[in-house]
Design a protein around this motif. Structure first.
Motif, PDB file in Angstrom:
ATOM      1  N   HIS A 137       0.834  -1.202   0.000  1.00  0.00           N
ATOM      2  CA  HIS A 137       0.000   0.000   0.000  1.00  0.00           C
ATOM      3  C   HIS A 137       0.870   1.254   0.000  1.00  0.00           C
ATOM      4  O   HIS A 137       0.622   2.199  -0.764  1.00  0.00           O
ATOM      5  CB  HIS A 137      -0.916  -0.020   1.222  1.00  0.00           C
ATOM      6  N   TYR A 138       1.896   1.271   0.851  1.00  0.00           N
ATOM      7  CA  TYR A 138       2.778   2.440   0.893  1.00  0.00           C
ATOM      8  C   TYR A 138       3.457   2.655  -0.460  1.00  0.00           C
ATOM      9  O   TYR A 138       3.663   3.801  -0.880  1.00  0.00           O
ATOM     10  CB  TYR A 138       3.869   2.285   1.956  1.00  0.00           C
ATOM     11  N   ALA A 139       3.851   1.561  -1.137  1.00  0.00           N
ATOM     12  CA  ALA A 139       4.543   1.692  -2.421  1.00  0.00           C
ATOM     13  C   ALA A 139       3.681   2.443  -3.430  1.00  0.00           C
ATOM     14  O   ALA A 139       4.179   3.287  -4.179  1.00  0.00           O
ATOM     15  CB  ALA A 139       4.919   0.311  -2.962  1.00  0.00           C
ATOM     16  N   GLY A 140       2.391   2.142  -3.448  1.00  0.00           N
ATOM     17  CA  GLY A 140       1.498   2.852  -4.354  1.00  0.00           C
ATOM     18  C   GLY A 140       1.423   4.331  -4.032  1.00  0.00           C
ATOM     19  O   GLY A 140       1.455   5.185  -4.937  1.00  0.00           O
ATOM     20  N   GLN A 141       1.335   4.657  -2.739  1.00  0.00           N
ATOM     21  CA  GLN A 141       1.274   6.069  -2.351  1.00  0.00           C
ATOM     22  C   GLN A 141       2.582   6.795  -2.648  1.00  0.00           C
ATOM     23  O   GLN A 141       2.582   7.949  -3.083  1.00  0.00           O
ATOM     24  CB  GLN A 141       0.941   6.166  -0.869  1.00  0.00           C
ATOM     25  N   LEU A 142       3.713   6.128  -2.408  1.00  0.00           N
ATOM     26  CA  LEU A 142       5.006   6.746  -2.688  1.00  0.00           C
ATOM     27  C   LEU A 142       5.156   7.027  -4.169  1.00  0.00           C
ATOM     28  O   LEU A 142       5.623   8.111  -4.568  1.00  0.00           O
ATOM     29  CB  LEU A 142       6.143   5.840  -2.210  1.00  0.00           C
ATOM     30  N   ASN A 143       4.789   6.076  -5.015  1.00  0.00           N
ATOM     31  CA  ASN A 143       4.884   6.290  -6.453  1.00  0.00           C
ATOM     32  C   ASN A 143       4.068   7.501  -6.886  1.00  0.00           C
ATOM     33  O   ASN A 143       4.555   8.361  -7.635  1.00  0.00           O
ATOM     34  CB  ASN A 143       4.401   5.045  -7.198  1.00  0.00           C
ATOM     35  N   ALA A 144       2.830   7.587  -6.398  1.00  0.00           N
ATOM     36  CA  ALA A 144       1.963   8.694  -6.799  1.00  0.00           C
ATOM     37  C   ALA A 144       2.490  10.033  -6.298  1.00  0.00           C
ATOM     38  O   ALA A 144       2.564  11.016  -7.046  1.00  0.00           O
ATOM     39  CB  ALA A 144       0.547   8.451  -6.285  1.00  0.00           C
TER      40      ALA A 144
END
Length: 461
Positions: A137-144
């Motif tokens: 979940h964090y990876a998706g937020q970091l990418n965005a």
């Protein structure tokens, strides 16, 4: 290997770091010096800590005493010293009482300030926030978030350190707390900035108009916010952000952590995460700008690992091995925590000296990371030092940017992920060049940063 042996002290060490300080007589058998009247070597160490350590090691050896910051400390320098203190087989060293004089007014009861069973229980409870599900979940937020900000930077000249500091604060508010970018996140970020700056303020009382007053007011704001939010998230069932994971974490007996402890853990985590990532991300960008051949190697690797939208997916993180090696080399050259304090709870021997219970002791990560004994040509940037073969051949505690043993940084995999995602978006869109005519001078303490903020130029690819 040095001789390591714990001894029962003649009398137990005092319960708190403020109750007793070593005198020169207590440490008379250990070589070293007291420096100037009243201030000792405080200002000498602040102005040039790395040069000071080198001089002391050359003059006195790898165990020495020094008077600074209001008392006597014993320095233990080397990979063996790192292993003794960080692995701490005999439970000799208190992290709480080592960091307490620096952090306990503003960041008490953080995980780094806990010892032994209490530390183990809370670390196990909080580790839920770094399991694969939340990390994905964090990876998706970091990418965005990173993609949005890197695009906003655009090409041209910029000062990198303040830009990445703001980015890491915004990402922490979004990924850690679950707050969107906006006024509430800005207020929380400012409170953190005030508290972090106060942690190393020379005036240690919250007098009017001082940094310590701003810091304690910032801490009050943050603790009230985290306490209120902990109750709300428990009532509503939490969420995928790190704070919600902490708020609903349980100990081994199934009990929830007390609300005030959750608030303190979040307060400390936000401080520890954004400042160290800001420092290490800046050092990596600086070194890649200086070494365009390595920048191109990472760019090629990252282009192959990102998807059609330019995102570095969670499942692709393990494939960017050169990027991880370059980050490790940056952490070696500029470790974000250059030294680590502890307090001896019982007497022990190291390097031929008996160090008494109650002594303030410390290791020096920066010195060991530049020790030719472990790192040939240590001032050269060479990510190939971190091939599996070279890691295996080296002393396990010659590289300790994340600490070690029971206190190994809980968020180290999050740090790797954030840096890899940052590099994926930065290097596949821009070539990074140094804008100045010379390397920046670095402020070495308490967390390294370039004094000019690191002036770079982004060239659109």
């Amino acid at each position: 290997m040095a001789t390591l042996a714990a001894h029962s002290p003649e009398a137990p060490a005092p319960a708190h770091w403020s109750e007793q300080r070593m005198t020169e007589d207590d440490l008379a058998h250990i070589p070293g010096e007291g420096g100037y009247p009243l201030v000792g070597h405080t200002f000498t160490q602040l102005s040039g800590p790395h040069e000071f350590t080198r001089r002391m090691v050359e003059k006195y050896g790898r165990v020495y005493k020094v008077r600074s910051f209001g008392g006597w400390q014993v320095a233990m320098v080397g990979a063996d010293a790192n292993e003794l203190m960080l692995f701490d087989r005999e439970k000799i060293f208190s992290s709480e009482q080592g960091w307490g004089p620096i952090l306990d007014k503003l960041f008490p009861r953080g995980l780094m300030l806990m010892d032994f069973d209490h530390h183990r229980m809370d670390r196990r409870a909080l580790s839920i926030a770094f399991k694969p599900g939340p990390m994905r979940h964090y990876a998706g937020q970091l990418n965005a978030g990173i993609a949005r900000q890197v695009k906003a930077w655009g090409e041209g000249n910029m000062t990198f350190y303040p830009a990445i500091k703001q980015l890491t604060l915004d990402l922490a508010a979004e990924s850690f707390i679950g707050l969107p970018f906006g006024p509430e996140a800005d207020a929380i970020n400012q409170a953190f900035v005030d508290a972090v700056q106060a942690s190393v303020a020379p005036v240690r009382r919250p007098l009017p108009f001082t940094q310590m007053r701003r810091g304690t007011e910032g801490r009050k704001f943050l603790i009230e916010f985290f306490s209120r939010e902990t109750e709300r998230r428990r009532a509503e069932g939490g969420g995928q952000d790190m704070f919600s994971q902490f708020a609903t974490a349980t100990r081994e007996d199934g009990s929830l952590l007390p609300v005030d402890e959750v608030a303190d853990h979040m307060n400390f985590l936000m401080m520890a995460a954004h400042d160290t990532i800001t420092s290490s991300g800046t050092s990596l960008v600086w070194l890649l700008a200086k070494h365009p051949e390595w920048q191109e190697k990472l760019r090629e690797e990252l282009r192959a690992a990102t998807d059609d939208t330019g995102m570095l997916d969670y499942d692709a993180l393990g494939s960017v091995e050169l990027t991880e090696m370059a980050f490790k080399e940056a952490l070696r050259m500029v470790p974000p925590v250059p030294s680590t304090p502890r307090r001896a709870l019982k007497a022990f021997e190291f390097g031929g000296y008996r160090i008494p219970a109650g002594a303030a002791v410390g290791i020096n990560t920066h010195y060991v990371h530049h020790d030719p004994q472990h790192w040939p040509d240590p001032d050269t940037f060479d990510p190939m030092r971190f091939t599996p073969e070279k890691i295996k051949a080296r002393h396990k505690y010659a590289w300790v940017p994340f600490g070690g043993g029971a206190h190994m940084c809980l968020g180290l995999h999050f740090a790797y992920m954030q840096i890899k995602v940052l590099m994926a978006h930065l290097l596949t869109n821009y070539r990074v060049e140094l804008a100045g005519d010379k390397d920046p001078d670095w402020q070495a303490w308490p967390i390294p940063k370039p004094k000019d903020g690191l002036r770079i130029k982004l060239v659109k690819l």
